[in-house]
Design an enzyme around this catalytic site. Structure first.
Site, PDB file in Angstrom:
ATOM      1  N   ASP A 192     -16.991 -34.992 -24.661  1.00 28.91           N
ATOM      2  CA  ASP A 192     -18.407 -34.791 -25.040  1.00 28.91           C
ATOM      3  C   ASP A 192     -18.848 -35.689 -26.193  1.00 28.91           C
ATOM      4  O   ASP A 192     -19.820 -35.387 -26.892  1.00 28.91           O
ATOM      5  CB  ASP A 192     -18.660 -33.313 -25.396  1.00 28.91           C
ATOM      6  CG  ASP A 192     -18.321 -32.398 -24.228  1.00 28.91           C
ATOM      7  OD1 ASP A 192     -17.857 -31.276 -24.474  1.00 28.91           O
ATOM      8  OD2 ASP A 192     -18.493 -32.841 -23.067  1.00 28.91           O
TER       9      ASP A 192
HETATM   10  N1  LIG Z   1     -12.533 -36.956 -20.679  1.00 27.81           N
HETATM   11  C1  LIG Z   1     -13.622 -36.190 -20.495  1.00 27.81           C
HETATM   12  N2  LIG Z   1     -13.615 -35.250 -19.537  1.00 27.81           N
HETATM   13  C2  LIG Z   1     -14.708 -34.464 -19.362  1.00 27.81           C
HETATM   14  C3  LIG Z   1     -15.835 -34.598 -20.199  1.00 27.81           C
HETATM   15  C4  LIG Z   1     -15.813 -35.632 -21.198  1.00 27.81           C
HETATM   16  O1  LIG Z   1     -16.795 -35.839 -21.931  1.00 27.81           O
HETATM   17  N3  LIG Z   1     -14.693 -36.398 -21.307  1.00 27.81           N
HETATM   18  N4  LIG Z   1     -16.894 -33.702 -20.070  1.00 27.81           N
HETATM   19  C5  LIG Z   1     -16.494 -32.451 -19.413  1.00 27.81           C
HETATM   20  C6  LIG Z   1     -17.493 -31.366 -19.171  1.00 27.81           C
HETATM   21  N5  LIG Z   1     -17.364 -30.365 -20.220  1.00 27.81           N
HETATM   22  C7  LIG Z   1     -18.508 -30.146 -20.930  1.00 27.81           C
HETATM   23  O2  LIG Z   1     -19.562 -30.682 -20.557  1.00 27.81           O
HETATM   24  C8  LIG Z   1     -16.191 -29.612 -20.456  1.00 27.81           C
HETATM   25  C9  LIG Z   1     -15.375 -29.293 -19.388  1.00 27.81           C
HETATM   26  C10 LIG Z   1     -14.200 -28.575 -19.611  1.00 27.81           C
HETATM   27  C11 LIG Z   1     -13.849 -28.141 -20.861  1.00 27.81           C
HETATM   28  C12 LIG Z   1     -12.601 -27.379 -21.039  1.00 27.81           C
HETATM   29  O3  LIG Z   1     -12.245 -26.965 -22.127  1.00 27.81           O
HETATM   30  N6  LIG Z   1     -11.900 -27.200 -19.895  1.00 27.81           N
HETATM   31  C13 LIG Z   1     -10.565 -26.505 -19.900  1.00 27.81           C
HETATM   32  C14 LIG Z   1     -10.363 -25.744 -18.604  1.00 27.81           C
HETATM   33  C15 LIG Z   1     -11.567 -24.852 -18.314  1.00 27.81           C
HETATM   34  C16 LIG Z   1     -11.395 -24.185 -16.958  1.00 27.81           C
HETATM   35  O4  LIG Z   1     -10.352 -24.416 -16.307  1.00 27.81           O
HETATM   36  O5  LIG Z   1     -12.297 -23.445 -16.587  1.00 27.81           O
HETATM   37  C17 LIG Z   1      -9.488 -27.591 -19.941  1.00 27.81           C
HETATM   38  O6  LIG Z   1      -9.700 -28.636 -19.242  1.00 27.81           O
HETATM   39  O7  LIG Z   1      -8.475 -27.333 -20.585  1.00 27.81           O
HETATM   40  C18 LIG Z   1     -14.677 -28.453 -21.931  1.00 27.81           C
HETATM   41  C19 LIG Z   1     -15.854 -29.174 -21.724  1.00 27.81           C
HETATM   42  C20 LIG Z   1     -15.869 -32.785 -18.079  1.00 27.81           C
HETATM   43  N7  LIG Z   1     -14.703 -33.536 -18.370  1.00 27.81           N
END
Ligand SMILES: Nc1nc2c(c(=O)[nH]1)N[C@@H](CN(C=O)c1ccc(C(=O)N[C@@H](CCC(=O)O)C(=O)O)cc1)CN2
Length: 281
Positions: free
Chosen positions: A225
């Site tokens: 983000d």
């Molecule tokens: N490298 C990046 N990947 C993603 C981005 C980014 O900017 N850089 N944006 C996200 C979308 N997002 C907020 O908009 C977001 C998505 C996921 C998470 C998060 O903490 N996910 C957890 C798992 C959650 C789940 O399984 O339901 C995780 O991955 O550990 C935070 C923000 C999309 N990807």
């Protein structure tokens, strides 16, 4: 027969740049349809977007412009304005942004092809296939994350994808994917960045008691983000809004911000200026 093209570039700001552009257009019988420019004082760089019509073909125009661009130290792109970009949309369980983009494509407002939608959950398969679009379920677990990202990159290659759209895709993409998709992946974050990065922004907003919530469309980078911001939209809320009502209020602004960002990207209206975006709306 005249075709329409879009020339975008960034270069060190100096006298003679516009003269060089007009000379190039004159040599090719070009007619300017829209021209926008921004001189960035901090970096002393000039950003321009020139939409023009001209007879001839893209390869010939590119070949003739290249020496001019090199002499002016330009980072540039010359695109066929009529080319239909190919989008790969990624989604998890929240389908409002996906639905909005599919509808905009169906009514012709979004002039792009969507060969497939990829999701880490099966929930939205029916919505996607109802539009005649392939749905690929690519589950993601800590053990399968690398395989899932390899699959994503393979699909991008196989389907000649121009832009990946993360339409509330809730998995963090790894550094390699972000590098491979640099400048070609847009995410919608459901907060008014830089407030409330990461997971659960509406819960964070409720705890903070904000009176405005928002959505931010940005390019995807390895720093979650933190990517260059393309578009933001806000909506007023108050003390009566629980987190679920905040999320409901946020849905419309998420759709609006993402649709604008995707539209502007495929119209070549976005130019990167470090970690910021010049938007020729
Ligand atoms: N490298 C990046 N990947 C993603 C981005 C980014 O900017 N850089 N944006 C996200 C979308 N997002 C907020 O908009 C977001 C998505 C996921 C998470 C998060 O903490 N996910 C957890 C798992 C959650 C789940 O399984 O339901 C995780 O991955 O550990 C935070 C923000 C999309 N990807």
């Amino acid at each position: 027969m005249s075709e329409e093209y879009v020339l975008t570039f960034a270069c060190p700001d100096r006298a003679g740049v516009v003269h060089a552009i007009s000379g190039f257009l004159l040599r090719h019988g070009g007619n300017i349809l829209q021209s926008q420019q921004h001189g960035d004082a901090a970096s002393n760089r000039l950003f321009m977007r020139v939409h023009f019509s001209a007879p001839g073909d893209l390869a010939e125009l590119r070949a003739d412009f290249a020496p001019t661009a090199e002499s002016l130290l330009m980072q540039w792109r010359l695109a066929d304005a009529a080319a239909r970009p190919r989008l790969l949309i990624m989604v998890s369980k929240y389908g409002h942004c996906l639905n909005d983009l599919l509808f905009r494509r169906r009514i012709g407002e979004l002039p792009a092809d969507i060969p497939l939608v990829v999701s880490n959950h099966p929930d939205l398969a029916d919505l996607v296939t109802s539009h005649g679009i392939r749905f690929e379920h690519v589950p993601v677990t800590p053990d399968t994350k690398q395989d899932a990202e390899d699959r994503l990159l393979a699909l991008v290659e196989e389907h000649r994808i121009d832009l990946v759209v993360l339409a509330r895709y809730m998995q963090i993409l790894g550094d390699d994917v972000c590098k491979q998709l640099d400048g070609r992946a847009i995410n919608i974050h459901h907060s008014f960045l830089p407030s409330f990065k990461g997971a659960g922004p509406y819960r964070q907003a409720h705890v903070r008691g904000v009176k405005l919530i928002g959505a931010t469309a940005h390019y995807v980078t390895a720093d979650l983000d933190e990517g260059p911001i393309i578009e933001q939209e806000v909506v007023r809320v108050d003390h009566t809004f629980c987190p679920d009502r905040l999320a409901a209020a946020g849905r419309d602004v998420e759709c609006l911000a993402l649709a604008r960002a995707v539209q502007w990207h495929i119209q070549h209206r976005l130019l990167l200026n470090g970690n910021r975006v010049v938007v020729f709306r």
